[in-house]
Design an enzyme around this catalytic site. Structure first.
Site, PDB file in Angstrom:
ATOM      1  N   HIS B 186       0.822  -1.197   0.000  1.00 52.08           N
ATOM      2  CA  HIS B 186       0.000   0.000   0.000  1.00 52.08           C
ATOM      3  C   HIS B 186       0.864   1.259   0.000  1.00 52.08           C
ATOM      4  CE1 HIS B 186      -3.302   2.572   1.886  1.00 52.08           C
ATOM      5  NE2 HIS B 186      -3.479   2.475   0.587  1.00 52.08           N
ATOM      6  N   GLU B 428      -7.868 -11.523 -35.762  1.00 46.74           N
ATOM      7  CA  GLU B 428      -6.698 -12.025 -35.037  1.00 46.74           C
ATOM      8  C   GLU B 428      -6.306 -13.425 -35.486  1.00 46.74           C
ATOM      9  OE1 GLU B 428      -7.671 -12.429 -30.851  1.00 46.74           O
ATOM     10  OE2 GLU B 428      -9.765 -12.808 -31.318  1.00 46.74           O
ATOM     11  N   ASP B 452      -2.423 -12.331 -30.872  1.00 45.40           N
ATOM     12  CA  ASP B 452      -2.826 -13.617 -31.437  1.00 45.40           C
ATOM     13  C   ASP B 452      -2.521 -13.691 -32.931  1.00 45.40           C
ATOM     14  OD1 ASP B 452      -3.581 -14.831 -29.140  1.00 45.40           O
ATOM     15  OD2 ASP B 452      -5.710 -14.363 -29.305  1.00 45.40           O
ATOM     16  N   CYS B 499      -5.719  -3.433 -31.149  1.00 47.68           N
ATOM     17  CA  CYS B 499      -5.734  -3.470 -29.692  1.00 47.68           C
ATOM     18  C   CYS B 499      -4.649  -4.371 -29.122  1.00 47.68           C
ATOM     19  CB  CYS B 499      -7.113  -3.884 -29.176  1.00 47.68           C
ATOM     20  SG  CYS B 499      -7.640  -5.480 -29.762  1.00 47.68           S
TER      21      CYS B 499
END
Lengths: 87, 566
Positions: B186, B428, B452, B499
């Protein structure tokens, strides 16, 4: 006294936020609210108790409401757990 | 030189301010006036809650909403009726408030620490923070006021607590060094949101540094230089200026449109995996979401997510984006993940097997549930639907037919949705790339999934070190695939995005501009870098580079050439 069996369905289980939301909601009712899980009983009005219980997604629990307005408490508890605490 | 974990990038040079650990020791007393003692405890709780609320407010401004929420969680711990009830019982047994509270907290700390659940273990730290906070108030110990620290201060502490972070004035604190805390702690997250260079996990830190020492904190390498000489100071000052210059240059691109050097406009959006990440996309100045993966809804569960459950998540992301585009990819899951309740079995060759759109078209109820949830959410934002792993046009047709079926049902039931919702596909697979001309006629948009696509085109698993040398988006075959996909989309006047990781690769950006890509979808932290990179190219310069690249015959020669032009 009324009881109901439920399954925890939100992905992360009873972590900090759901535990706070749930205990605060139960705190509004005068009756006792207890969760039985893994052979132990936990005070459902206590965030710390709920976290300590380590209830995860898929955990099967028994909810017990006992006392004044136990039906109201049960209805809200079931709604919160089944909706996955709005996650 | 001290070595720790570099958890927050950047270089800080300044003078050390050691935050002392106060001793919280006290002599337990037996109390007789139990009522007064209970009151003393209740007063401490009240002060604690007031302080914590103030700190949460200041963190909300300097850091983020999430950090503030963690602080507010501390209030719900200290007000826990079970905890306060037990404390009062112990006080009534004669214990003083300090030891009563400490005993109960320690009980929970030990319960939480002994579980094997990581999330629960982390809560022990919260209880510890609360315990320290209350004890300090009861014992009348006041924290050093960090907000008064002079300009050029490097904070040195055992750990960076949220209450410390709340007191930090970003103008004056140039570095943070601590004894505990790893990259995911944290403390580290706090340092990063405050954008202060930080090195943590430095063993025995307090033995090596003292108040007033000059130190250099390198938050990237995890190094701390004590008493640096002039040469070191000069070198690091230069490095620091360089880093700041780069950061400032990137900041210049915040809030701007994404545009090439000759004025061509591009869409620059983000890839996300959870609805909350939509906020992160906006925080990093993304212009929307080009890929929302929906697998999180199905993983780590014992049963299928209901339509309402899914609807809520999609709606949440759509609302956060306030009308900016949100492309939701339908379930992309297969035999590489074992999900018993979905009947997915381990397969010998999961990436060629029963997965994604193939699975969904065979398990129509699961698919329809998801599509219905997305359609319902489309009433709340600018949502598009995207099918993964398309290999032939029938899959697209079947998927679209299902959407029409659901639209009719929703209409009949009077449920609102976006009638003109766009339906596109991930390109892809090698097959989809080759028939991109056919697919473009029936798809509203394309999004090229380069990860991919590269794997399928090169027939290689990048996780297998014996063949991973083949895996590169710069392979002439992969570049030809990408060029063809983009050209087919442009001929049919549909938008075409990317993407995969390649969309943020400075080497790929000129080629994508030249080929005619219209949308770049990248990870949130890459947004400003990509916007800057795009702004450096004109169509003409990009065309020259692309023409040369397409004449080259090996990955190596493509790489060597692109190295010279970027």
């Amino acid at each position: 006294m009324i009881t109901q069996k439920l399954t925890i369905s939100n992905a992360q289980g009873f972590h900090m936020r759901p535990a706070s939301v749930f205990s605060a909601a139960m705190g509004k009712y005068p009756c006792k609210v207890t969760i039985n899980f893994n052979g132990n009983s936990y005070n459902a009005k206590s965030t710390l108790n709920l976290i300590a219980a380590c209830m995860k997604c898929g955990s099967e629990i028994e909810l017990v409401c006992d006392g004044e307005n136990e039906n109201g408490a049960m209805a809200e508890a079931v709604q919160l757990i089944e909706s996955g605490f709005g996650e | 030189m001290l070595k720790g974990a570099g958890v927050s990038d950047g270089i800080g040079i300044g003078r050390v301010l050691v935050i002392e650990e106060h001793s919280l020791e006290y002599t337990p007393k037996t109390v007789t006036d139990k009522k007064a003692e209970t009151e003393r405890f209740n007063d401490a709780v009240k002060v604690f809650c007031e302080n914590t609320e103030k700190q949460a407010n200041s963190l909300r401004i300097s850091a983020s909403e999430k950090e503030a929420e963690i602080m507010l969680g501390h209030i719900s711990i200290v007000k826990d009726p079970y905890l306060t009830g037990e404390v009062e019982k112990l006080i009534n047994d004669g214990q003083c408030a300090e030891s009563a509270f400490e005993n109960i907290c320690d009980m929970f700390i030990s319960i939480f620490s002994s579980t094997d659940d990581e999330m629960t273990k982390q809560r022990a730290a919260d209880v510890r923070d609360v315990k320290t906070g209350i004890l300090k108030i009861l014992l009348g110990i006041y924290d050093a006021d960090i907000s008064e620290a002079p300009k050029g201060t490097v904070l040195a502490a055992k750990e960076l607590t949220p209450s410390m972070a709340a007191g930090i004035n970003k103008e004056n604190i140039v570095g943070i060094i601590t004894e505990t805390g790893g990259t995911t702690s944290h403390s580290a997250i706090l340092a990063r949101v405050l954008e202060i260079p930080a090195v943590m996990s430095i063993a025995n830190l307090s033995e090596y540094i003292q108040n007033g020492d000059t130190v250099i904190v390198d938050g990237s390498s995890g190094e701390v230089l004590e008493s640096p000489d002039n040469a070191q100071l000069e070198r690091y000052t230069q490095k620091q200026e360089q880093l700041l210059k780069e950061r400032r240059e990137l900041e210049n691109f915040r809030g701007k449109v994404t545009v090439s050097a000759d004025g061509e406009r591009y869409e620059l959006v983000c890839n996300i995996g959870k609805p909350e990440d939509a906020a992160k996309a906006l925080e990093f100045d993304g212009e929307g979401v080009g890929l929302f993966r929906t697998e999180f809804l199905f993983m780590n569960k014992s049963s299928l997510p209901s339509e309402d459950e899914q609807f809520k998540e999609y709606k949440k992301a759509a609302l956060m984006l306030k009308g900016k585009p949100l492309i939701i990819r339908t379930l992309d899951i297969g035999g590489d993940k074992e999900i018993p309740y979905m009947g997915l079995k381990k397969e010998d060759n999961p990436f060629m097997g029963f997965r994604a759109i193939r699975y969904c078209l065979k398990n129509r109820e699961i698919f329809k549930t998801q599509l219905r949830a997305i359609l319902r959410a489309s009433a709340f934002g600018n949502i598009s639907i995207m099918f993964p792993l398309i290999t032939c046009v029938e899959e697209l047709r079947e998927g679209k037919a299902l959407i029409e079926e659901i639209k009719a049902e929703l209409r009949a039931g009077g449920t609102e949705f976006d009638e003109n919702i766009k339906v596109g596909i991930m390109v892809e697979t090698a097959s989809a790339a080759v028939i991109a001309d056919i697919l473009a006629k029936e798809s509203d948009f394309f999004s090229i999934g380069t990860n991919d696509l590269t794997g399928y085109t090169m027939s290689c698993d990048r996780g297998n070190s014996d063949v991973s040398y083949l895996y590169s988006v710069l392979q002439p075959s992969v570049l030809r695939m990408i060029k063809r996909i983009i050209e087919c989309a442009r001929e049919n006047n549909i938008p075409v995005g990317m993407c995969g990781e390649a969309a943020a690769d400075p080497m790929m950006i000129p080629l994508l501009i030249s080929f005619g890509l219209t949308e770049f979808s990248v990870s949130a932290p890459s947004v400003l870098k990509v916007r800057k990179c795009i702004s450096g190219w004109t169509k003409q310069k990009a065309d020259e580079a692309a023409k040369k690249v397409m004449s080259l015959d090996t990955r190596q020669s493509v790489y060597d050439y692109l190295k010279t032009v970027i």
